[in-house]
Design a protein around this motif. Sequence first.
Motif, PDB file in Angstrom:
ATOM      1  N   GLY A 182       0.818  -1.210   0.000  1.00  0.00           N
ATOM      2  CA  GLY A 182       0.000   0.000   0.000  1.00  0.00           C
ATOM      3  C   GLY A 182       0.850   1.256   0.000  1.00  0.00           C
ATOM      4  O   GLY A 182       0.527   2.236  -0.681  1.00  0.00           O
ATOM      5  N   LEU A 183       1.958   1.227   0.747  1.00  0.00           N
ATOM      6  CA  LEU A 183       2.855   2.379   0.814  1.00  0.00           C
ATOM      7  C   LEU A 183       3.491   2.666  -0.535  1.00  0.00           C
ATOM      8  O   LEU A 183       3.550   3.816  -0.986  1.00  0.00           O
ATOM      9  CB  LEU A 183       3.929   2.132   1.880  1.00  0.00           C
ATOM     10  N   GLN A 184       3.959   1.626  -1.216  1.00  0.00           N
ATOM     11  CA  GLN A 184       4.584   1.860  -2.518  1.00  0.00           C
ATOM     12  C   GLN A 184       3.548   2.139  -3.606  1.00  0.00           C
ATOM     13  O   GLN A 184       3.870   2.708  -4.642  1.00  0.00           O
ATOM     14  CB  GLN A 184       5.495   0.686  -2.889  1.00  0.00           C
ATOM     15  N   ASN A 185       2.276   1.784  -3.352  1.00  0.00           N
ATOM     16  CA  ASN A 185       1.219   2.103  -4.313  1.00  0.00           C
ATOM     17  C   ASN A 185       0.920   3.598  -4.358  1.00  0.00           C
ATOM     18  O   ASN A 185       0.396   4.098  -5.367  1.00  0.00           O
ATOM     19  CB  ASN A 185      -0.066   1.349  -3.974  1.00  0.00           C
ATOM     20  N   LEU A 186       1.215   4.320  -3.284  1.00  0.00           N
ATOM     21  CA  LEU A 186       0.945   5.759  -3.246  1.00  0.00           C
ATOM     22  C   LEU A 186       1.716   6.508  -4.336  1.00  0.00           C
ATOM     23  O   LEU A 186       1.103   7.190  -5.167  1.00  0.00           O
ATOM     24  CB  LEU A 186       1.253   6.319  -1.857  1.00  0.00           C
ATOM     25  N   PRO A 187       3.059   6.421  -4.365  1.00  0.00           N
ATOM     26  CA  PRO A 187       3.768   7.103  -5.458  1.00  0.00           C
ATOM     27  C   PRO A 187       3.478   6.497  -6.820  1.00  0.00           C
ATOM     28  O   PRO A 187       3.491   7.204  -7.837  1.00  0.00           O
ATOM     29  CB  PRO A 187       5.245   6.949  -5.074  1.00  0.00           C
ATOM     30  N   GLU A 188       3.208   5.197  -6.863  1.00  0.00           N
ATOM     31  CA  GLU A 188       2.888   4.561  -8.138  1.00  0.00           C
ATOM     32  C   GLU A 188       1.594   5.132  -8.722  1.00  0.00           C
ATOM     33  O   GLU A 188       1.529   5.492  -9.908  1.00  0.00           O
ATOM     34  CB  GLU A 188       2.747   3.048  -7.939  1.00  0.00           C
ATOM     35  N   GLY A 189       0.549   5.239  -7.895  1.00  0.00           N
ATOM     36  CA  GLY A 189      -0.705   5.819  -8.347  1.00  0.00           C
ATOM     37  C   GLY A 189      -0.554   7.271  -8.734  1.00  0.00           C
ATOM     38  O   GLY A 189      -1.144   7.749  -9.713  1.00  0.00           O
ATOM     39  N   PHE A 190       0.258   7.996  -7.973  1.00  0.00           N
ATOM     40  CA  PHE A 190       0.517   9.404  -8.263  1.00  0.00           C
ATOM     41  C   PHE A 190       1.144   9.582  -9.641  1.00  0.00           C
ATOM     42  O   PHE A 190       0.700  10.399 -10.451  1.00  0.00           O
ATOM     43  CB  PHE A 190       1.433   9.980  -7.180  1.00  0.00           C
ATOM     44  N   LEU A 191       2.171   8.796  -9.928  1.00  0.00           N
ATOM     45  CA  LEU A 191       2.896   8.944 -11.192  1.00  0.00           C
ATOM     46  C   LEU A 191       2.060   8.495 -12.387  1.00  0.00           C
ATOM     47  O   LEU A 191       2.105   9.118 -13.450  1.00  0.00           O
ATOM     48  CB  LEU A 191       4.206   8.158 -11.131  1.00  0.00           C
ATOM     49  N   VAL A 192       1.296   7.424 -12.221  1.00  0.00           N
ATOM     50  CA  VAL A 192       0.458   6.955 -13.334  1.00  0.00           C
ATOM     51  C   VAL A 192      -0.623   7.976 -13.662  1.00  0.00           C
ATOM     52  O   VAL A 192      -0.857   8.315 -14.828  1.00  0.00           O
ATOM     53  CB  VAL A 192      -0.170   5.589 -12.992  1.00  0.00           C
ATOM     54  N   CYS A 193      -1.291   8.492 -12.640  1.00  0.00           N
ATOM     55  CA  CYS A 193      -2.334   9.491 -12.864  1.00  0.00           C
ATOM     56  C   CYS A 193      -1.737  10.758 -13.475  1.00  0.00           C
ATOM     57  O   CYS A 193      -2.321  11.350 -14.404  1.00  0.00           O
ATOM     58  CB  CYS A 193      -3.037   9.808 -11.547  1.00  0.00           C
ATOM     59  N   LEU A 194      -0.579  11.170 -12.986  1.00  0.00           N
ATOM     60  CA  LEU A 194       0.088  12.352 -13.531  1.00  0.00           C
ATOM     61  C   LEU A 194       0.452  12.149 -14.988  1.00  0.00           C
ATOM     62  O   LEU A 194       0.314  13.052 -15.820  1.00  0.00           O
ATOM     63  CB  LEU A 194       1.348  12.645 -12.702  1.00  0.00           C
TER      64      LEU A 194
END
Length: 241
Positions: A137-149
């Motif tokens: 879940g912690l590593q999903n935060l930046p992953e979701g951020f970068l994909v959406c960006l």
Amino acid sequence: MDVNLGILISAMGTALGAVPALLLSNLSHRFKDNLLAYSAGIMVAASTYALIPATLKLSNMLVLTLGILLGTLTLTLLELLLPHVEADHRNHPSHQANPLLLITAMAIHNIPEGLSVGVSYASQFEELGSLVAFSIGLQNLPEGFLVCLFLVANRVSRAKAFLYTAFTGVIELISSLAGLQLTDQYLGLVPYGLAFAAGAMLFVVYKELIPESHGDGNERSATFAFVLGLLTMIFITDLSL
């Protein structure tokens, strides 16, 4: 942490990470590379300090070797066989992304992450499931951020970009439940599943995250971000186990 709650929180990390991407723009490439490297450090620590030791406690070196190689081979075949596009986090992309291809790429990454959460909860180690769920879940935060960006930068509407990103979290949720049900019914598969997840995660780190974080001249800062992510996860592991 309750099993269903842990799985849900882990999968929701991608959608939560996407929220600030709807509000921010013109972020530096260095910042994005450091986020990728930080995520890589978390995944390496989760594999080497949680999944791999748990595999060895439940089985032996042969099972660990077979599981890791199978995870690596499976991800290699998926990348070769499934049409997809990797998120190139340039500041000024020259082409418009195909969201379906990007979702396929995210699924390739998220399926083994979800399986690792489900299999960890099915193991006999009470704290392992919560630890792996939290780390994913912690590593999903930046992953979701970068994909959406990335999607927003490619002229996908903000609403659709969020929904596409959140959908990849749903894929991870389904794979978590599948991993839990499969290994819960066939407990002998648990050590193989843990090793498989470790191999798949290490493949993603070395094949995707590290090369991309080093692709724009930010190797030094990305290296420190990787170490910081690694130390973060080791610290959390030490508190949990």
